[in-house]
Design a protein around this motif. Structure first.
Motif, PDB file in Angstrom:
ATOM      1  N   PHE A 474       0.830  -1.193   0.000  1.00 21.35           N
ATOM      2  CA  PHE A 474       0.000   0.000   0.000  1.00 21.35           C
ATOM      3  C   PHE A 474       0.871   1.252   0.000  1.00 21.35           C
ATOM      4  CE2 PHE A 474      -3.612  -2.575   1.932  1.00 21.35           C
ATOM      5  CZ  PHE A 474      -4.398  -2.494   0.789  1.00 21.35           C
ATOM      6  N   ALA A 475       0.389   2.252  -0.730  1.00 17.40           N
ATOM      7  CA  ALA A 475       1.138   3.506  -0.793  1.00 17.40           C
ATOM      8  C   ALA A 475       1.136   4.231   0.536  1.00 17.40           C
ATOM      9  CB  ALA A 475       0.567   4.401  -1.889  1.00 17.40           C
ATOM     10  N   LYS A 476       0.114   3.975   1.378  1.00 16.32           N
ATOM     11  CA  LYS A 476       0.032   4.617   2.687  1.00 16.32           C
ATOM     12  C   LYS A 476      -0.910   3.786   3.568  1.00 16.32           C
ATOM     13  CE  LYS A 476      -3.755   7.701   1.374  1.00 16.32           C
ATOM     14  NZ  LYS A 476      -4.243   9.093   1.320  1.00 16.32           N
ATOM     15  N   TYR A 477      -1.037   4.219   4.777  1.00 15.51           N
ATOM     16  CA  TYR A 477      -1.970   3.559   5.700  1.00 15.51           C
ATOM     17  C   TYR A 477      -3.352   4.175   5.485  1.00 15.51           C
ATOM     18  CZ  TYR A 477      -4.332   2.199   9.974  1.00 15.51           C
ATOM     19  OH  TYR A 477      -5.244   1.691  10.865  1.00 15.51           O
ATOM     20  N   TYR A 478      -4.342   3.317   5.208  1.00 17.92           N
ATOM     21  CA  TYR A 478      -5.698   3.779   4.922  1.00 17.92           C
ATOM     22  C   TYR A 478      -6.602   3.544   6.127  1.00 17.92           C
ATOM     23  CZ  TYR A 478      -4.208   3.906   0.044  1.00 17.92           C
ATOM     24  OH  TYR A 478      -3.547   4.182  -1.127  1.00 17.92           O
ATOM     25  N   GLU A 479      -7.473   4.516   6.490  1.00 14.19           N
ATOM     26  CA  GLU A 479      -8.537   4.362   7.497  1.00 14.19           C
ATOM     27  C   GLU A 479      -9.866   4.613   6.799  1.00 14.19           C
ATOM     28  OE1 GLU A 479      -8.293   6.012  11.364  1.00 14.19           O
ATOM     29  OE2 GLU A 479      -6.118   6.173  11.292  1.00 14.19           O
ATOM     30  N   THR A 480     -10.722   3.576   6.785  1.00 17.20           N
ATOM     31  CA  THR A 480     -11.970   3.624   6.030  1.00 17.20           C
ATOM     32  C   THR A 480     -13.147   3.368   6.975  1.00 17.20           C
ATOM     33  OG1 THR A 480     -10.745   2.730   4.157  1.00 17.20           O
ATOM     34  CG2 THR A 480     -13.148   2.680   4.025  1.00 17.20           C
ATOM     35  N   PHE A 481     -14.326   3.944   6.654  1.00 16.06           N
ATOM     36  CA  PHE A 481     -15.506   3.720   7.497  1.00 16.06           C
ATOM     37  C   PHE A 481     -16.729   3.493   6.620  1.00 16.06           C
ATOM     38  CE2 PHE A 481     -15.864   8.147   6.508  1.00 16.06           C
ATOM     39  CZ  PHE A 481     -17.218   8.405   6.469  1.00 16.06           C
ATOM     40  N   VAL A 482     -17.777   2.858   7.243  1.00 17.50           N
ATOM     41  CA  VAL A 482     -19.106   2.718   6.643  1.00 17.50           C
ATOM     42  C   VAL A 482     -20.129   3.169   7.689  1.00 17.50           C
ATOM     43  CG1 VAL A 482     -18.487   0.852   5.068  1.00 17.50           C
ATOM     44  CG2 VAL A 482     -19.246   0.315   7.372  1.00 17.50           C
ATOM     45  N   CYS A 483     -21.271   3.619   7.191  1.00 22.41           N
ATOM     46  CA  CYS A 483     -22.328   4.070   8.107  1.00 22.41           C
ATOM     47  C   CYS A 483     -23.160   2.866   8.558  1.00 22.41           C
ATOM     48  CB  CYS A 483     -23.235   5.095   7.419  1.00 22.41           C
ATOM     49  SG  CYS A 483     -22.365   6.622   6.997  1.00 22.41           S
ATOM     50  N   GLU A 484     -23.433   2.819   9.840  1.00 20.69           N
ATOM     51  CA  GLU A 484     -24.138   1.653  10.352  1.00 20.69           C
ATOM     52  C   GLU A 484     -25.575   1.611   9.856  1.00 20.69           C
ATOM     53  OE1 GLU A 484     -24.598   1.577  14.560  1.00 20.69           O
ATOM     54  OE2 GLU A 484     -24.854   3.738  14.724  1.00 20.69           O
ATOM     55  N   ASN A 485     -26.192   2.706   9.494  1.00 19.32           N
ATOM     56  CA  ASN A 485     -27.564   2.740   9.018  1.00 19.32           C
ATOM     57  C   ASN A 485     -27.644   2.864   7.508  1.00 19.32           C
ATOM     58  OD1 ASN A 485     -26.557   5.269   8.889  1.00 19.32           O
ATOM     59  ND2 ASN A 485     -28.292   6.301   9.847  1.00 19.32           N
ATOM     60  N   ALA A 486     -26.598   2.569   6.853  1.00 12.51           N
ATOM     61  CA  ALA A 486     -26.573   2.747   5.401  1.00 12.51           C
ATOM     62  C   ALA A 486     -27.395   1.692   4.700  1.00 12.51           C
ATOM     63  CB  ALA A 486     -25.141   2.685   4.902  1.00 12.51           C
ATOM     64  N   LYS A 487     -28.077   2.105   3.610  1.00 15.24           N
ATOM     65  CA  LYS A 487     -28.749   1.163   2.740  1.00 15.24           C
ATOM     66  C   LYS A 487     -27.753   0.637   1.729  1.00 15.24           C
ATOM     67  CE  LYS A 487     -33.092   3.755   3.098  1.00 15.24           C
ATOM     68  NZ  LYS A 487     -34.138   4.487   2.345  1.00 15.24           N
ATOM     69  N   ALA A 488     -28.193  -0.387   1.040  1.00 14.92           N
ATOM     70  CA  ALA A 488     -27.323  -0.909  -0.021  1.00 14.92           C
ATOM     71  C   ALA A 488     -27.067   0.210  -1.017  1.00 14.92           C
ATOM     72  CB  ALA A 488     -27.968  -2.112  -0.698  1.00 14.92           C
ATOM     73  N   GLY A 489     -25.848   0.446  -1.338  1.00 16.45           N
ATOM     74  CA  GLY A 489     -25.493   1.543  -2.248  1.00 16.45           C
ATOM     75  C   GLY A 489     -25.331   2.860  -1.540  1.00 16.45           C
ATOM     76  N   GLN A 490     -25.531   2.921  -0.198  1.00 19.16           N
ATOM     77  CA  GLN A 490     -25.353   4.168   0.550  1.00 19.16           C
ATOM     78  C   GLN A 490     -24.706   3.849   1.877  1.00 19.16           C
ATOM     79  OE1 GLN A 490     -28.931   6.318   1.408  1.00 19.16           O
ATOM     80  NE2 GLN A 490     -27.829   8.156   2.096  1.00 19.16           N
ATOM     81  N   THR A 491     -23.646   3.189   1.830  1.00 20.50           N
ATOM     82  CA  THR A 491     -22.987   2.756   3.042  1.00 20.50           C
ATOM     83  C   THR A 491     -22.412   3.937   3.790  1.00 20.50           C
ATOM     84  OG1 THR A 491     -22.448   0.704   1.961  1.00 20.50           O
ATOM     85  CG2 THR A 491     -21.249   1.214   3.981  1.00 20.50           C
ATOM     86  N   SER A 492     -21.902   4.899   3.066  1.00 15.89           N
ATOM     87  CA  SER A 492     -21.351   6.103   3.691  1.00 15.89           C
ATOM     88  C   SER A 492     -21.522   7.262   2.746  1.00 15.89           C
ATOM     89  CB  SER A 492     -19.867   5.911   4.040  1.00 15.89           C
ATOM     90  OG  SER A 492     -19.136   5.686   2.866  1.00 15.89           O
ATOM     91  N   SER A 493     -21.383   8.428   3.293  1.00 15.69           N
ATOM     92  CA  SER A 493     -21.529   9.631   2.458  1.00 15.69           C
ATOM     93  C   SER A 493     -20.466   9.661   1.382  1.00 15.69           C
ATOM     94  CB  SER A 493     -21.420  10.885   3.326  1.00 15.69           C
ATOM     95  OG  SER A 493     -21.424  12.020   2.513  1.00 15.69           O
ATOM     96  N   CYS A 494     -20.942   9.903   0.173  1.00 18.44           N
ATOM     97  CA  CYS A 494     -19.966  10.022  -0.925  1.00 18.44           C
ATOM     98  C   CYS A 494     -19.039  11.190  -0.692  1.00 18.44           C
ATOM     99  CB  CYS A 494     -20.689  10.202  -2.254  1.00 18.44           C
ATOM    100  SG  CYS A 494     -21.614   8.744  -2.762  1.00 18.44           S
ATOM    101  N   SER A 495     -19.569  12.189   0.055  1.00 16.49           N
ATOM    102  CA  SER A 495     -18.727  13.365   0.279  1.00 16.49           C
ATOM    103  C   SER A 495     -17.519  13.054   1.127  1.00 16.49           C
ATOM    104  CB  SER A 495     -19.554  14.476   0.937  1.00 16.49           C
ATOM    105  OG  SER A 495     -20.006  14.047   2.210  1.00 16.49           O
ATOM    106  N   ALA A 496     -17.522  11.885   1.727  1.00 20.43           N
ATOM    107  CA  ALA A 496     -16.352  11.518   2.525  1.00 20.43           C
ATOM    108  C   ALA A 496     -15.139  11.294   1.646  1.00 20.43           C
ATOM    109  CB  ALA A 496     -16.662  10.273   3.357  1.00 20.43           C
ATOM    110  N   PHE A 497     -15.394  11.102   0.379  1.00 20.59           N
ATOM    111  CA  PHE A 497     -14.273  10.795  -0.529  1.00 20.59           C
ATOM    112  C   PHE A 497     -13.984  11.929  -1.491  1.00 20.59           C
ATOM    113  CE2 PHE A 497     -16.749   6.978   0.473  1.00 20.59           C
ATOM    114  CZ  PHE A 497     -15.816   6.293   1.216  1.00 20.59           C
ATOM    115  N   PHE A 498     -14.675  13.078  -1.373  1.00 18.91           N
ATOM    116  CA  PHE A 498     -14.480  14.184  -2.305  1.00 18.91           C
ATOM    117  C   PHE A 498     -14.268  15.484  -1.548  1.00 18.91           C
ATOM    118  CE2 PHE A 498     -17.212  11.077  -4.385  1.00 18.91           C
ATOM    119  CZ  PHE A 498     -16.523  10.842  -5.550  1.00 18.91           C
TER     120      PHE A 498
END
Length: 641
Positions: A474-498
């Motif tokens: 890996f190029a770096k250490y990654y920390e990733t999350f998902v939302c516990e109430n997410a629906k399929a296709g909406q696990t976390s806010s897309c804005s978390a990646f933009f």
């Protein structure tokens, strides 16, 4: 009436009357005097020889007036030029004498006045009148030249009759009386080389082709004689020093036909080897000579320059010499006059040639490598003791001394390389690591065994070639999350990646966004064609109930969710092992574990908390995020079209 009786024999003079009175007649007849129309003085013009040397005073003449009765009652008085000092008169008889020797060159004419006075009354019996005494010239002055010494020059090889110089003599005697001042020139010394014009005094050449190289100086004595050169005339002489000046009538000539010189083979270009000179009896610019190499097998190896002060040719080295290549050179050197005179070109070419032989002396030279430098490439996994290349040197001398090789340890402090002293083969002494040191620059020394002072050095550049011995990670250490109430296709806010300005757009399309993380890899190796990485889940997680991985084919991969919701109370953290492969040989791979946390999110999928820990969101914009943006744009455009 006054009578002037002139007592100079053979000097017949005409009578003149002072005051322009016309004389009607003058004679003696029985002691009686003839009558004239008007009473007064009667004069002859008196003449007197200069430089009289007789025992008595020189008699000039006699004054007499017809008023003189012979009774002594009259007194004659003389005034004017020289009266009383040069000329004296007997006051009773009127006889005039010259009291001193006279010099015509000092004064040639005397004007005097005569009076006759009655002694009793003191009155003049006749009016005062002038008469003239002229001094007759005698030849008492010799000709004198204007200079005691003349100096002249004339070019050598001048033709007969060429004017050299004019001498001039003057005579103080009277040029209008006889030949006392008529001067004739003759040559007393200087024949047969020169002559003189008897009337003008012009000295001319009398012999053809007089050469300065045979004789340069001549002394000519010229005589000037008066009386037209006749016997008894007086004469004077002068000396004329005549110099023959140089003309270019002689070509340069080498005193010998062959010259020999030697040069050590180590002599650098520009080294003088010797001097040669072509002799030219001329002087000045007529003797200036230019040297050149006309031909010969050494014309490219040697040069010749002219010393302007000594008119010598200096032979110098032009290129590096090599005794082993050629031991003897021959040159044809030419000496040429730089200022030839066209008048004498018929005498032959004004140049000369000589042969110059130059022998090259052998010098013990250091070893010479076959190349100016060496480049060796070796794989980084080469074994210790492996030969990686060879350097070659040899003794350029005829003796061909044996060579030994060594590595300059100042350039290989870690002693990674070594060399076989006998043949110059380089080998590895310690393991190589391209990722630590991709280049090694060492110096190899070649030394003559019989003469260790003769040695040479050569640079050797060793390039370590890459071997695929490192796995990607890996190029770096990654920390990733998902939302516990997410629906399929909406696990976390897309804005978390933009980040801005794409945040609003990501929220608009998050209903279909499954990407929760984009990962990339790095590799210490450097394959020639560049890196190519592949991503996949480990086999036991190939069918994961929660997550999947998508290889973006650009050395990145996207992590996707596969379920409708998560519960922190059941599981707050997921570990996702991912295998990363490279594309080189042999293929290297590594497994990296991605940690995914379950976090509380708002209705838009923005993370609120993860087990009461604040998470740092990725600030970058990955390739997967860009793909998601493009998909969202296409879907939105489809709704409004």
């Amino acid at each position: 009436m006054f009578h002037a009786i002139h007592m100079m024999p053979s000097q017949k003079r005409t009578n003149k009357h002072s005051r322009s009175e016309r004389i009607t007649g003058l004679s003696e007849n029985g002691g009686k005097t003839l009558h004239r129309t008007k009473r007064g003085w009667m004069w002859n013009q008196f003449f007197l020889l200069e430089e009289y040397t007789g025992p008595d005073t020189q008699y000039v003449g006699k004054l007499h007036t017809d008023q003189d009765k012979g009774d002594g009652n009259l007194k004659y008085i003389l005034t004017g030029d020289g009266a009383g000092s040069l000329f004296v008169i007997d006051e009773n008889t009127g006889d005039i004498h010259a009291a001193k020797k006279l010099d015509r060159e000092e004064k040639s004419l005397y004007v005097l006045r005569a009076k006759a006075i009655d002694r009793k009354t003191g009155r003049q019996v006749e009016p005062e009148s002038e008469f003239i005494i002229k001094i007759h010239d005698i030849n008492d002055n010799e000709p004198k030249f204007t200079k005691d010494l003349y100096t002249a020059s004339i070019p050598e090889m001048s033709g007969v009759g060429t004017s050299v110089i004019q001498v001039t003599a003057t005579d103080a005697d009277d040029a209008n009386y006889g030949n006392s001042a008529k001067v004739v020139y003759s040559i007393l010394q200087g024949q047969p080389y020169f002559s003189v014009d008897p009337e003008t005094g012009i000295i001319k050449t009398a012999l053809p082709d007089m050469s300065r190289e045979n004789r340069e100086q001549y002394q000519v004595v010229i005589q000037a004689k008066d009386m037209g050169g006749q016997m008894g005339g007086l004469s004077g002489t002068t000396t004329v020093n005549i110099t023959l000046t140089d003309v270019n009538d002689n070509p340069p000539r080498f005193p010998q036909s062959t010259y020999q010189f030697s040069s050590p083979e180590s002599a650098p270009p520009g080294t003088p080897l010797g001097r040669i000179k072509a002799n030219d009896p001329d002087v000045g610019e007529n003797a200036e000579t230019e040297y050149s190499i006309s031909n010969g097998d050494g014309s490219d190896m040697f040069d010749i320059v002219t010393d302007k002060d000594t008119q010598e040719g200096i032979i110098t080295v032009k290129k590096h010499l090599d005794f082993e290549n050629k031991m003897l050179y021959t040159l044809r050197v030419e000496a040429t006059n730089t200022h030839p005179d066209p008048r004498f070109l018929q005498l032959g070419p004004f140049k000369d040639t000589a042969l110059v032989k130059i022998s090259v002396e052998d010098i013990d030279e250091p070893p010479v490598f076959s190349r100016p430098w060496y480049l060796i490439e070796v794989d980084e996994d080469a074994k210790e003791g492996s030969i990686i290349g060879q350097v070659v040197a040899q003794d350029p001398d005829i003796t061909k001394n044996a060579i030994k090789y060594s590595v300059d340890r100042h350039t290989d402090l870690d002693r990674i390389f070594n060399i076989y002293s006998g043949n110059g083969s380089l080998f590895i002494a310690k393991p190589l690591d391209r990722e630590e040191t991709p280049w090694h620059n060492i110096t190899v020394i070649a030394t003559e065994i019989n003469n260790p002072r003769q040695s040479s050095q050569i640079p050797v550049f060793i390039r370590i070639l890459d071997i695929n011995d490192h796995a990607p990670e890996f190029a770096k250490y990654y920390e990733t999350f998902v939302c516990e109430n997410a629906k399929a296709g909406q696990t976390s806010s897309c804005s978390a990646f933009f980040n801005e300005p794409f945040k609003n757009l990501s929220e608009a399309c998050c209903c279909i966004c499954k990407l929760i993380q984009t990962v990339s890899a790095v590799d210490k190796d450097e394959p020639p064609q560049g890196h190519k990485f592949f991503f996949e889940l480990v086999p036991e997680f190939a069918v994961h109930p929660n997550f999947s991985i998508v290889d973006n084919k650009d050395n990145t991969a996207g992590i996707m969710t596969r379920r409708n919701g998560y519960s922190r109370s059941k599981m707050s953290t997921y570990l996702l092992p991912i295998i990363i492969f490279d594309n080189d040989y042999p293929i290297q791979s590594s497994t990296g574990t991605l940690t995914i946390r379950v976090c509380a999110c708002d209705s838009w999928g923005n993370m609120q908390s993860c087990n009461a820990e604040a998470l740092l969101l990725p600030a970058g914009l990955s390739t997967g995020a860009l793909i998601a943006i493009l998909l969202c744009i296409i879907i939105l455009l489809g709704k409004y079209l």
